[in-house]
Design a protein around this motif. Structure first.
Motif, PDB file in Angstrom:
ATOM      1  N   GLU A 248      -3.247 -20.285   5.565  1.00 20.83           N
ATOM      2  CA  GLU A 248      -2.282 -19.457   6.293  1.00 20.83           C
ATOM      3  C   GLU A 248      -0.976 -20.203   6.524  1.00 20.83           C
TER       4      GLU A 248
ATOM      5  N   LYS B  18       3.300  -9.542  -1.211  1.00 25.37           N
ATOM      6  CA  LYS B  18       2.191  -9.662  -0.268  1.00 25.37           C
ATOM      7  C   LYS B  18       1.106  -8.630  -0.576  1.00 25.37           C
ATOM      8  N   ARG B  19       1.526  -7.387  -0.848  1.00 28.51           N
ATOM      9  CA  ARG B  19       0.561  -6.341  -1.192  1.00 28.51           C
ATOM     10  C   ARG B  19      -0.204  -6.694  -2.464  1.00 28.51           C
TER      11      ARG B  19
ATOM     12  N   ARG C  30      -0.741  -9.671  -3.742  1.00 28.53           N
ATOM     13  CA  ARG C  30      -1.631 -10.809  -3.482  1.00 28.53           C
ATOM     14  C   ARG C  30      -2.882 -10.356  -2.743  1.00 28.53           C
ATOM     15  N   GLU C  31      -2.685  -9.533  -1.703  1.00 29.67           N
ATOM     16  CA  GLU C  31      -3.831  -9.059  -0.923  1.00 29.67           C
ATOM     17  C   GLU C  31      -4.751  -8.189  -1.766  1.00 29.67           C
ATOM     18  N   ARG C  32      -4.167  -7.366  -2.653  1.00 35.38           N
ATOM     19  CA  ARG C  32      -4.982  -6.529  -3.524  1.00 35.38           C
ATOM     20  C   ARG C  32      -5.793  -7.410  -4.482  1.00 35.38           C
TER      21      ARG C  32
ATOM     22  N   GLU D 122      -6.712 -10.513  -3.985  1.00 34.66           N
ATOM     23  CA  GLU D 122      -7.749 -11.193  -3.203  1.00 34.66           C
ATOM     24  C   GLU D 122      -8.932 -10.271  -2.957  1.00 34.66           C
ATOM     25  N   GLY D 123      -8.639  -9.003  -2.664  1.00 38.43           N
ATOM     26  CA  GLY D 123      -9.708  -8.030  -2.442  1.00 38.43           C
ATOM     27  C   GLY D 123     -10.553  -7.812  -3.684  1.00 38.43           C
TER      28      GLY D 123
END
Length: 76
Positions: free
Chosen positions: A29, A42-43, A45-47, A49-50
């Protein structure tokens, strides 16, 4: 977060603190907050990671059910 220093062994306490911070995801973090990240990045990256997390869970579930062979342990 609290770490107990035993017998004035600061090195061992530091090692325990780093391990605890690593487990909590604090280092990752801090790295992410170091620079501004655009919302679109960010979206994405988060997608990603999911997706990675979902594939990992599916792989582990398949190994448990015997559909996939367990990973070979590498000797280092």
């Amino acid at each position: 977060m609290q770490i107990i220093v035993r017998d004035n062994n600061v090195d061992q306490a530091l090692k325990a603190l780093k391990k605890k911070m690593q487990r909590e995801g604090i280092f990752r973090e801090m790295k992410l907050r170091d620079h501004y990240e655009k919302p679109s990045v960010k979206r994405a990256r988060e997608r990603a990671e999911g997706v990675r997390r979902t594939r990992k869970l599916a792989r582990k579930r398949a190994q448990r059910e015997g559909l996939l062979a367990a990973p070979k342990n590498r000797v280092r």
